[in-house]
Design a protein around this motif. Sequence first.
Motif, PDB file in Angstrom:
ATOM      1  N   LEU A  20      81.804  59.133  73.142  1.00 42.20           N
ATOM      2  CA  LEU A  20      80.613  58.973  73.401  1.00 42.20           C
ATOM      3  C   LEU A  20      79.589  58.852  72.123  1.00 42.20           C
ATOM      4  O   LEU A  20      78.559  57.971  72.213  1.00 42.20           O
ATOM      5  CB  LEU A  20      79.974  60.204  74.351  1.00 42.20           C
ATOM      6  CG  LEU A  20      78.494  60.032  74.955  1.00 42.20           C
ATOM      7  CD1 LEU A  20      78.420  58.976  75.918  1.00 42.20           C
ATOM      8  CD2 LEU A  20      78.316  61.486  75.589  1.00 42.20           C
ATOM      9  N   VAL A  21      79.917  59.453  71.204  1.00 39.50           N
ATOM     10  CA  VAL A  21      79.084  59.459  69.962  1.00 39.50           C
ATOM     11  C   VAL A  21      79.435  58.051  69.182  1.00 39.50           C
ATOM     12  O   VAL A  21      78.175  57.494  68.934  1.00 39.50           O
ATOM     13  CB  VAL A  21      79.662  60.504  68.905  1.00 39.50           C
ATOM     14  CG1 VAL A  21      79.285  60.416  67.465  1.00 39.50           C
ATOM     15  CG2 VAL A  21      79.214  61.932  69.151  1.00 39.50           C
ATOM     16  N   ILE A  22      80.653  57.536  69.376  1.00 39.98           N
ATOM     17  CA  ILE A  22      80.762  56.353  68.744  1.00 39.98           C
ATOM     18  C   ILE A  22      79.882  55.194  69.487  1.00 39.98           C
ATOM     19  O   ILE A  22      79.229  54.177  68.997  1.00 39.98           O
ATOM     20  CB  ILE A  22      82.243  55.901  68.801  1.00 39.98           C
ATOM     21  CG1 ILE A  22      83.010  56.773  67.774  1.00 39.98           C
ATOM     22  CG2 ILE A  22      82.628  54.491  68.637  1.00 39.98           C
ATOM     23  CD1 ILE A  22      84.521  56.404  67.854  1.00 39.98           C
ATOM     24  N   ALA A  28      72.857  52.325  68.808  1.00 41.74           N
ATOM     25  CA  ALA A  28      71.656  52.335  67.679  1.00 41.74           C
ATOM     26  C   ALA A  28      71.703  51.331  66.500  1.00 41.74           C
ATOM     27  O   ALA A  28      70.847  50.883  66.363  1.00 41.74           O
ATOM     28  CB  ALA A  28      71.711  53.804  67.049  1.00 41.74           C
ATOM     29  N   ILE A  29      72.958  50.946  66.318  1.00 42.17           N
ATOM     30  CA  ILE A  29      73.155  50.058  65.089  1.00 42.17           C
ATOM     31  C   ILE A  29      72.762  48.701  65.822  1.00 42.17           C
ATOM     32  O   ILE A  29      71.944  47.694  65.182  1.00 42.17           O
ATOM     33  CB  ILE A  29      74.634  50.128  64.747  1.00 42.17           C
ATOM     34  CG1 ILE A  29      74.783  51.285  63.737  1.00 42.17           C
ATOM     35  CG2 ILE A  29      74.715  48.946  63.936  1.00 42.17           C
ATOM     36  CD1 ILE A  29      76.078  51.472  63.245  1.00 42.17           C
ATOM     37  N   ALA A  30      73.186  48.708  66.883  1.00 36.33           N
ATOM     38  CA  ALA A  30      72.815  47.094  67.486  1.00 36.33           C
ATOM     39  C   ALA A  30      71.330  46.716  67.816  1.00 36.33           C
ATOM     40  O   ALA A  30      70.852  45.749  67.500  1.00 36.33           O
ATOM     41  CB  ALA A  30      73.554  46.950  68.835  1.00 36.33           C
ATOM     42  N   ILE A  31      70.734  47.986  68.321  1.00 35.92           N
ATOM     43  CA  ILE A  31      69.378  47.734  68.350  1.00 35.92           C
ATOM     44  C   ILE A  31      68.500  47.595  67.009  1.00 35.92           C
ATOM     45  O   ILE A  31      67.573  46.815  66.826  1.00 35.92           O
ATOM     46  CB  ILE A  31      68.508  48.998  69.129  1.00 35.92           C
ATOM     47  CG1 ILE A  31      69.306  49.051  70.575  1.00 35.92           C
ATOM     48  CG2 ILE A  31      67.078  49.059  69.147  1.00 35.92           C
ATOM     49  CD1 ILE A  31      68.836  47.827  71.290  1.00 35.92           C
ATOM     50  N   LEU A  32      69.120  48.340  66.108  1.00 38.12           N
ATOM     51  CA  LEU A  32      68.306  48.207  64.706  1.00 38.12           C
ATOM     52  C   LEU A  32      68.913  46.711  64.256  1.00 38.12           C
ATOM     53  O   LEU A  32      67.682  46.192  63.759  1.00 38.12           O
ATOM     54  CB  LEU A  32      69.029  49.145  63.822  1.00 38.12           C
ATOM     55  CG  LEU A  32      68.446  49.095  62.416  1.00 38.12           C
ATOM     56  CD1 LEU A  32      66.969  49.710  62.271  1.00 38.12           C
ATOM     57  CD2 LEU A  32      69.300  50.240  61.620  1.00 38.12           C
ATOM     58  N   GLY A  63      67.949  43.024  75.512  1.00 34.39           N
ATOM     59  CA  GLY A  63      68.825  42.101  76.003  1.00 34.39           C
ATOM     60  C   GLY A  63      69.964  41.635  74.869  1.00 34.39           C
ATOM     61  O   GLY A  63      71.298  41.634  75.118  1.00 34.39           O
ATOM     62  N   LEU A  64      69.518  41.314  73.820  1.00 33.06           N
ATOM     63  CA  LEU A  64      70.544  40.707  72.662  1.00 33.06           C
ATOM     64  C   LEU A  64      70.906  41.987  72.160  1.00 33.06           C
ATOM     65  O   LEU A  64      72.171  41.941  71.740  1.00 33.06           O
ATOM     66  CB  LEU A  64      69.464  40.223  71.824  1.00 33.06           C
ATOM     67  CG  LEU A  64      69.050  38.677  72.116  1.00 33.06           C
ATOM     68  CD1 LEU A  64      68.255  38.242  70.775  1.00 33.06           C
ATOM     69  CD2 LEU A  64      70.247  37.967  72.165  1.00 33.06           C
ATOM     70  N   GLY A  65      70.340  43.203  72.197  1.00 32.87           N
ATOM     71  CA  GLY A  65      70.881  44.322  71.688  1.00 32.87           C
ATOM     72  C   GLY A  65      71.988  44.987  72.569  1.00 32.87           C
ATOM     73  O   GLY A  65      73.241  45.299  71.830  1.00 32.87           O
ATOM     74  N   PHE A  66      71.940  44.839  73.763  1.00 37.74           N
ATOM     75  CA  PHE A  66      73.169  45.069  74.685  1.00 37.74           C
ATOM     76  C   PHE A  66      74.114  44.067  74.623  1.00 37.74           C
ATOM     77  O   PHE A  66      75.248  44.781  74.559  1.00 37.74           O
ATOM     78  CB  PHE A  66      72.518  44.989  76.117  1.00 37.74           C
ATOM     79  CG  PHE A  66      73.671  45.237  77.182  1.00 37.74           C
ATOM     80  CD1 PHE A  66      73.870  46.526  77.556  1.00 37.74           C
ATOM     81  CD2 PHE A  66      74.219  44.270  78.080  1.00 37.74           C
ATOM     82  CE1 PHE A  66      75.020  46.937  78.468  1.00 37.74           C
ATOM     83  CE2 PHE A  66      75.214  44.808  78.983  1.00 37.74           C
ATOM     84  CZ  PHE A  66      75.534  45.994  79.311  1.00 37.74           C
ATOM     85  N   VAL A  67      74.015  42.980  74.339  1.00 37.09           N
ATOM     86  CA  VAL A  67      74.984  42.078  74.105  1.00 37.09           C
ATOM     87  C   VAL A  67      76.124  42.239  72.910  1.00 37.09           C
ATOM     88  O   VAL A  67      77.079  42.233  72.835  1.00 37.09           O
ATOM     89  CB  VAL A  67      74.711  40.358  74.167  1.00 37.09           C
ATOM     90  CG1 VAL A  67      75.572  39.488  73.635  1.00 37.09           C
ATOM     91  CG2 VAL A  67      74.244  40.151  75.717  1.00 37.09           C
ATOM     92  N   LEU A  68      75.169  42.771  71.913  1.00 33.71           N
ATOM     93  CA  LEU A  68      75.700  42.969  70.620  1.00 33.71           C
ATOM     94  C   LEU A  68      76.653  44.263  70.555  1.00 33.71           C
ATOM     95  O   LEU A  68      77.634  44.264  70.130  1.00 33.71           O
ATOM     96  CB  LEU A  68      74.694  42.779  69.352  1.00 33.71           C
ATOM     97  CG  LEU A  68      75.128  43.175  68.194  1.00 33.71           C
ATOM     98  CD1 LEU A  68      76.182  42.258  67.588  1.00 33.71           C
ATOM     99  CD2 LEU A  68      74.063  43.582  67.109  1.00 33.71           C
ATOM    100  N   ALA A  71      79.886  43.842  72.413  1.00 30.34           N
ATOM    101  CA  ALA A  71      80.796  43.189  71.337  1.00 30.34           C
ATOM    102  C   ALA A  71      81.586  44.003  70.375  1.00 30.34           C
ATOM    103  O   ALA A  71      82.555  44.143  69.985  1.00 30.34           O
ATOM    104  CB  ALA A  71      80.251  41.797  70.632  1.00 30.34           C
ATOM    105  N   MET A  72      80.484  44.774  69.726  1.00 37.34           N
ATOM    106  CA  MET A  72      80.921  45.810  68.991  1.00 37.34           C
ATOM    107  C   MET A  72      81.692  46.878  69.417  1.00 37.34           C
ATOM    108  O   MET A  72      82.695  47.530  68.803  1.00 37.34           O
ATOM    109  CB  MET A  72      79.646  46.604  68.261  1.00 37.34           C
ATOM    110  CG  MET A  72      79.119  45.499  67.310  1.00 37.34           C
ATOM    111  SD  MET A  72      77.660  46.152  66.361  1.00 37.34           S
ATOM    112  CE  MET A  72      77.018  47.640  66.906  1.00 37.34           C
ATOM    113  N   LEU A  73      81.563  47.457  70.868  1.00 34.81           N
ATOM    114  CA  LEU A  73      82.079  48.335  71.468  1.00 34.81           C
ATOM    115  C   LEU A  73      83.474  47.983  71.842  1.00 34.81           C
ATOM    116  O   LEU A  73      84.385  48.651  71.825  1.00 34.81           O
ATOM    117  CB  LEU A  73      81.496  48.971  72.580  1.00 34.81           C
ATOM    118  CG  LEU A  73      81.799  50.138  73.525  1.00 34.81           C
ATOM    119  CD1 LEU A  73      81.549  51.265  72.307  1.00 34.81           C
ATOM    120  CD2 LEU A  73      80.932  50.390  74.489  1.00 34.81           C
TER     121      LEU A  73
END
Length: 108
Positions: A20-22, A28-32, A63-68, A71-73
């Motif tokens: 959950l922490v990851i 947070a990184i994606a939104i930033l 939207g773009l933060g969710f997609v990113l 992908a990172m997850l």
Amino acid sequence: MVKIAERRTKRSPLVPVFGLVIAIGLAAIAILVVTMLIDSGSVQQLLIFKDPAAPNRTLAILGLGFVLWLAMLGIAYLLVALLSGKDPDDARRLELPPREVDRKKSRR
């Protein structure tokens, strides 16, 4: 020998918390990253919004933060699965020996 092989190891109860922490950290990184991209103007040609407080900007960031984030997850899950591997001491995962052919049929 069998008792040693069947000994169970106890998992840490904090493993789901670490996951959950990851996930939250990657969100947070994606939104930033997406916010910095939109504010820098590199995405502004694709998405039309001039006003910084426009609802299109907020939807674009989410939207773009969710997609990113997805992908990172996915990459993080792939790396964890590759690094965890298979437990070499797990007796239940050993390959079974080949089945013996019926001796009466093999003598003929």
